[in-house]
Design a protein around this motif. Structure first.
Motif, PDB file in Angstrom:
ATOM      1  N   VAL A   1       0.841  -1.196   0.000  1.00  0.00           N
ATOM      2  CA  VAL A   1       0.000   0.000   0.000  1.00  0.00           C
ATOM      3  C   VAL A   1       0.874   1.244   0.000  1.00  0.00           C
ATOM      4  O   VAL A   1       0.616   2.215  -0.721  1.00  0.00           O
ATOM      5  CB  VAL A   1      -0.958  -0.019   1.219  1.00  0.00           C
ATOM      6  N   GLU A   2       1.958   1.207   0.769  1.00  0.00           N
ATOM      7  CA  GLU A   2       2.852   2.358   0.820  1.00  0.00           C
ATOM      8  C   GLU A   2       3.441   2.646  -0.559  1.00  0.00           C
ATOM      9  O   GLU A   2       3.462   3.797  -1.013  1.00  0.00           O
ATOM     10  CB  GLU A   2       3.979   2.097   1.827  1.00  0.00           C
ATOM     11  N   ALA A   3       3.882   1.590  -1.233  1.00  0.00           N
ATOM     12  CA  ALA A   3       4.470   1.777  -2.561  1.00  0.00           C
ATOM     13  C   ALA A   3       3.461   2.402  -3.510  1.00  0.00           C
ATOM     14  O   ALA A   3       3.794   3.303  -4.283  1.00  0.00           O
ATOM     15  CB  ALA A   3       4.951   0.434  -3.103  1.00  0.00           C
ATOM     16  N   ILE A   4       2.210   1.940  -3.430  1.00  0.00           N
ATOM     17  CA  ILE A   4       1.203   2.437  -4.375  1.00  0.00           C
ATOM     18  C   ILE A   4       0.798   3.880  -4.047  1.00  0.00           C
ATOM     19  O   ILE A   4       0.714   4.722  -4.938  1.00  0.00           O
ATOM     20  CB  ILE A   4      -0.027   1.501  -4.389  1.00  0.00           C
ATOM     21  N   THR A   5       0.580   4.169  -2.759  1.00  0.00           N
ATOM     22  CA  THR A   5       0.122   5.529  -2.414  1.00  0.00           C
ATOM     23  C   THR A   5       1.215   6.571  -2.648  1.00  0.00           C
ATOM     24  O   THR A   5       0.915   7.724  -2.946  1.00  0.00           O
ATOM     25  CB  THR A   5      -0.369   5.621  -0.953  1.00  0.00           C
ATOM     26  N   THR A   6       2.495   6.189  -2.502  1.00  0.00           N
ATOM     27  CA  THR A   6       3.547   7.183  -2.761  1.00  0.00           C
ATOM     28  C   THR A   6       3.619   7.552  -4.232  1.00  0.00           C
ATOM     29  O   THR A   6       3.932   8.687  -4.567  1.00  0.00           O
ATOM     30  CB  THR A   6       4.957   6.642  -2.391  1.00  0.00           C
ATOM     31  N   HIS A   7       3.388   6.582  -5.089  1.00  0.00           N
ATOM     32  CA  HIS A   7       3.586   6.844  -6.507  1.00  0.00           C
ATOM     33  C   HIS A   7       2.314   7.197  -7.251  1.00  0.00           C
ATOM     34  O   HIS A   7       2.368   7.827  -8.295  1.00  0.00           O
ATOM     35  CB  HIS A   7       4.238   5.626  -7.178  1.00  0.00           C
ATOM     36  N   LYS A   8       1.183   6.778  -6.724  1.00  0.00           N
ATOM     37  CA  LYS A   8      -0.057   7.012  -7.451  1.00  0.00           C
ATOM     38  C   LYS A   8      -0.989   7.844  -6.593  1.00  0.00           C
ATOM     39  O   LYS A   8      -0.934   7.779  -5.366  1.00  0.00           O
ATOM     40  CB  LYS A   8      -0.718   5.679  -7.791  1.00  0.00           C
ATOM     41  N   ASN A   9      -1.841   8.550  -7.247  1.00  0.00           N
ATOM     42  CA  ASN A   9      -2.811   9.358  -6.539  1.00  0.00           C
ATOM     43  C   ASN A   9      -3.979   8.461  -6.135  1.00  0.00           C
ATOM     44  O   ASN A   9      -5.023   8.453  -6.762  1.00  0.00           O
ATOM     45  CB  ASN A   9      -3.275  10.484  -7.473  1.00  0.00           C
ATOM     46  N   ALA A  10      -3.776   7.679  -5.090  1.00  0.00           N
ATOM     47  CA  ALA A  10      -4.806   6.718  -4.717  1.00  0.00           C
ATOM     48  C   ALA A  10      -5.078   6.795  -3.218  1.00  0.00           C
ATOM     49  O   ALA A  10      -4.183   7.081  -2.431  1.00  0.00           O
ATOM     50  CB  ALA A  10      -4.357   5.303  -5.076  1.00  0.00           C
ATOM     51  N   THR A  11      -6.335   6.544  -2.861  1.00  0.00           N
ATOM     52  CA  THR A  11      -6.653   6.464  -1.428  1.00  0.00           C
ATOM     53  C   THR A  11      -6.171   5.118  -0.911  1.00  0.00           C
ATOM     54  O   THR A  11      -5.839   4.221  -1.677  1.00  0.00           O
ATOM     55  CB  THR A  11      -8.165   6.567  -1.190  1.00  0.00           C
ATOM     56  N   LYS A  12      -6.156   4.997   0.393  1.00  0.00           N
ATOM     57  CA  LYS A  12      -5.687   3.757   0.997  1.00  0.00           C
ATOM     58  C   LYS A  12      -6.550   2.576   0.547  1.00  0.00           C
ATOM     59  O   LYS A  12      -6.043   1.490   0.269  1.00  0.00           O
ATOM     60  CB  LYS A  12      -5.743   3.889   2.515  1.00  0.00           C
ATOM     61  N   GLN A  13      -7.863   2.844   0.481  1.00  0.00           N
ATOM     62  CA  GLN A  13      -8.810   1.811   0.063  1.00  0.00           C
ATOM     63  C   GLN A  13      -8.479   1.306  -1.341  1.00  0.00           C
ATOM     64  O   GLN A  13      -8.350   0.110  -1.584  1.00  0.00           O
ATOM     65  CB  GLN A  13     -10.227   2.416   0.095  1.00  0.00           C
ATOM     66  N   GLU A  14      -8.307   2.270  -2.257  1.00  0.00           N
ATOM     67  CA  GLU A  14      -7.999   1.914  -3.644  1.00  0.00           C
ATOM     68  C   GLU A  14      -6.671   1.173  -3.733  1.00  0.00           C
ATOM     69  O   GLU A  14      -6.538   0.187  -4.458  1.00  0.00           O
ATOM     70  CB  GLU A  14      -7.930   3.178  -4.519  1.00  0.00           C
ATOM     71  N   ALA A  15      -5.697   1.681  -2.975  1.00  0.00           N
ATOM     72  CA  ALA A  15      -4.370   1.068  -2.999  1.00  0.00           C
ATOM     73  C   ALA A  15      -4.447  -0.379  -2.533  1.00  0.00           C
ATOM     74  O   ALA A  15      -3.803  -1.268  -3.093  1.00  0.00           O
ATOM     75  CB  ALA A  15      -3.414   1.858  -2.117  1.00  0.00           C
ATOM     76  N   GLU A  16      -5.249  -0.617  -1.506  1.00  0.00           N
ATOM     77  CA  GLU A  16      -5.365  -1.965  -0.975  1.00  0.00           C
ATOM     78  C   GLU A  16      -5.987  -2.900  -2.006  1.00  0.00           C
ATOM     79  O   GLU A  16      -5.546  -4.041  -2.184  1.00  0.00           O
ATOM     80  CB  GLU A  16      -6.197  -1.945   0.298  1.00  0.00           C
TER      81      GLU A  16
ATOM     82  N   LEU B   1       5.833  -4.099  -9.926  1.00  0.00           N
ATOM     83  CA  LEU B   1       4.949  -3.868 -11.069  1.00  0.00           C
ATOM     84  C   LEU B   1       3.693  -3.089 -10.695  1.00  0.00           C
ATOM     85  O   LEU B   1       2.878  -2.778 -11.559  1.00  0.00           O
ATOM     86  CB  LEU B   1       4.543  -5.211 -11.699  1.00  0.00           C
ATOM     87  N   SER B   2       3.537  -2.750  -9.416  1.00  0.00           N
ATOM     88  CA  SER B   2       2.259  -2.170  -8.977  1.00  0.00           C
ATOM     89  C   SER B   2       1.999  -0.804  -9.585  1.00  0.00           C
ATOM     90  O   SER B   2       0.867  -0.343  -9.606  1.00  0.00           O
ATOM     91  CB  SER B   2       2.206  -2.109  -7.451  1.00  0.00           C
TER      92      SER B   2
END
Lengths: 337, 326
Positions: A112-127, A167-168
């Motif tokens: 989740v950390e990797a995704i939220t740092t790089h993408k404009n995503a909420t925690k829910q979406e990242a999960e 790859l996320s």
């Protein structure tokens, strides 16, 4: 061209003096293509990949060269820009998934950390995306696995998590640094199959760094062979294995015991890889080479094109091409040391 | 191959490690590293043991050398039972059986020079008078391809391949007849691997040695061995002469063979991909150990263990679903 490396030289400053881990390396990696960089320990293959990622560390500096990613020079990019590129555009997976995952955080948290740092995503979406990714890389019951810590997983599973993380954010270029060296052979086959399938599906470029010529033969499109910091040969995979030009490549391919061919004695390359501070002055392979002549000990050969697709760094390459059938005669006459 | 007298015989050998005990001291979690294994190694033969991590191949080597003592079973050396020896008897056996370790970095004492490492076993066992030890050490170094002036150096002054040569010289110091080689080349670079493999083959011919050669790479095993046993989770799945390996019978051997990448891009093979990981060897259930990952598994596989059957001369495999012996 996705990535173009031109004249890359990376130097490490040590007590014993400056060590040129990578010297004047130039290569290209295209979209949907697998470029393999092969070499033994100390050949500079890992430092090359770290230089591309801007992760050489404090002791090392990229002395000269250009690393062009879609035309943008990564060596001139700011720290902030590099952070944007890493993960989003260029991703890397490492040899030992145990040391490259954080042991005190769960898989969920790390993904989740990797995704939220790089993408404009909420925690829910990242999960949700993380779950998809784990499923994508073939982890069974990903929901249950999300709560696991790295030590609760096997080596193969950890490597799958690493791949999912890399790859996320849909990178265009994946650098895989010895992705299967720490794994058992049947697991290695699974991971290489996975990487190959992902590359096909996502159409990304891949730089595969390995010492295993078997893996190269089965996955790569193009191969660069490194020895003592220099690229000594570059060729499409079939041509390289059918007719290796550089004496080092020749020796390396011949010295692997094979399942399908039985020999009484393995042909060997004599001597050993020199200490990085004591590399011979001329051609770095000259002290182990059967074709070595005086010139080889004096001057460093350049990486010369011998055909539109092939390059080799050897003064004797023409001789090898013409007289490959009489190589014993030639080798005996040329080598007087 | 002519029938030769067996030098080493292993009969129904088992070794398990207790990982956890209950309050009463009853074992609750047991790892069966080696489970009821039998094989024999003829004089002058190279017997290869191959398998993935955790299959028990190293434990077998250590059991034979007396580094572990087995739970049950028997080890015979030259017809003599060496399963349970006292320290004195075990020490005298050092001149017969030696061990080459996998990691040349951790298996040499960093505080001992090469001279000390090589001369100590000779002096302790009183093989030679003091005045002749020097000559013997020089000869040993010469055998493994190191210059004699290197004997005053410490292990950190050598590269990995050279250290492995020192480890081999140490194993040869007492003129053994039998050497257990535990992954002697897997820590080495490709170009050095071939040198060490050739050296081991030369030494075998020169001194008439017998090897058990342990490795995880089937290609390395096949190159050096006369006969090969494929192990999986403490069991031998298949034993075959080297030539028989190209015609594997057990599904695990087939999968292992197809997983080894061949350095030839023109050879495209049908690859057998196993699903899942190697399961934990702790508290295994009844039945074939490989059943959970096997592509040929049938219901009976998880009920009882398949017995070893001879398919061709000297070629044994344990599998219910392999093609019947003809």
């Amino acid at each position: 061209m996705l990535l173009e490396v031109k004249g890359l030289t990376t130097v490490f400053h040590m007590k014993e003096g400056a060590v040129r881990a990578v010297q004047n390396a130039s290569f290209q990696a295209g979209k949907g293509e697998v470029l393999a960089i092969v070499g033994e320990s100390g050949s500079g293959k890992s430092v090359t990949s770290l230089s591309i990622m801007g992760l050489v560390g404090e002791q090392g500096t990229v002395e000269s060269g250009r690393i062009l990613y879609k035309g943008e020079d990564l060596l001139k990019a700011s720290k902030k820009r590099m952070q944007q590129l890493r993960g989003n555009e260029i991703s890397m997976i490492f040899q030992e998934p145990m040391t490259s995952l954080n042991p005190v955080h769960s898989i969920r948290k790390q993904l989740v950390e990797a995704i939220t740092t790089h993408k404009n995503a909420t925690k829910q979406e990242a999960e949700e995306h993380a779950l998809e990714m784990l499923d994508f890389v073939g982890i069974p019951s990903p929901k249950a696995r999300m709560g696991n810590y790295p030590h609760e997983m096997s080596g193969g599973m950890r490597q799958r998590v690493m791949i999912a993380m890399a790859l996320s954010c849909d990178p265009q270029l994946l650098i895989a640094d010895e992705p299967t060296t720490a794994l058992d052979v049947t697991i290695q086959a699974q991971i290489m199959d996975l990487l190959h399938g992902l590359k096909e599906r996502l159409g990304m470029g891949m730089i595969l760094i390995t010492h295993d010529l078997g893996i190269v033969a089965e996955t790569a499109d193009r191969v660069a062979v490194m020895y003592c910091g220099r690229i000594v040969e570059e060729a499409p995979v079939k041509e390289l294995f059918e007719e290796p030009l550089h004496p080092y490549t020749r020796g390396l391919i011949a010295s692997i015991p094979r399942l399908d061919v039985s020999v009484k004695r393995l042909p060997v390359i004599r001597g050993m890889v020199p200490d990085p501070t004591l590399v011979p002055k001329g051609c770095s392979f000259s002290d182990r080479c059967d074709y070595c002549e005086d010139k080889c000990k004096r001057d460093v050969p350049g990486l010369a094109s011998v055909s539109p697709t092939r390059k080799v760094r050897c003064f004797q390459r023409a001789g090898i091409l013409e007289e490959k059938d009489e190589k014993d005669e030639k080798g005996g006459a040329a080598c007087q040391n | 191959m002519p029938e030769l007298a067996p030098l080493v015989q292993v009969k129904s050998l088992s070794k398990s490690f207790v990982l956890e005990r209950s309050w009463g001291g009853k074992p609750t979690s047991v790892l069966k590293a080696v489970d009821n294994i039998s094989f024999s190694v003829a004089k002058g033969e190279v017997f290869g043991l191959v398998g993935e991590s955790g299959c028990g191949k190293t434990t077998i080597g250590k059991l034979i050398c007396g580094m572990f003592s087995p739970d049950s079973g028997q080890i015979l050396y030259d017809g003599r039972d060496i399963t349970h020896l006292n320290q004195k008897e075990r020490r005298s056996l050092c001149t017969e059986i030696q061990f080459i370790f996998q990691d040349p970095y951790s298996s040499l004492n960093p505080r001992m020079t090469v001279w000390q490492t090589l001369s100590e076993p000779i002096a302790i066992n009183g093989l030679l008078p003091k005045s002749e030890i020097g000559k013997r050490v020089d000869k040993l170094l010469d055998c493994v391809g190191l210059a004699s002036y290197t004997k005053s150096r410490y292990p950190h002054e050598f590269s990995g391949g050279q250290r492995q040569r020192i480890g081999i010289a140490r194993a040869l110091a007492l003129n053994p007849k039998f050497i257990v080689c535990d992954e002697p080349v897997s820590a080495l670079d490709v170009s050095i691997q071939a040198q060490v493999l050739n050296l081991l083959a030369d030494l075998k011919d020169e001194f008439g040695l017998t090897y058990i050669f342990i490795a995880h790479g089937l290609n390395v095993i096949k190159h050096l061995s006369d006969r090969v046993a494929v192990m999986y989770l403490g069991k031998i799945m298949e034993t075959a002469p080297k030539e028989g390996l190209s015609n594997p019978i057990n599904p695990y051997t087939k999968a292992l063979m197809s997983a080894i990448p061949i350095p030839d891009p023109n050879r495209k093979r049908e690859r057998i991909l196993l699903s899942g990981d190697v399961p934990s060897p702790i508290n295994p259930g009844p039945g074939c150990r490989f059943a959970s990952r096997c592509f040929a598994a049938s219901p009976e596989c998880s009920l009882s263990e398949p017995p070893a059957q001879e398919y061709e001369k000297g070629h044994f495999a344990s599998c219910f679903n392999a093609a019947p012996a003809n």
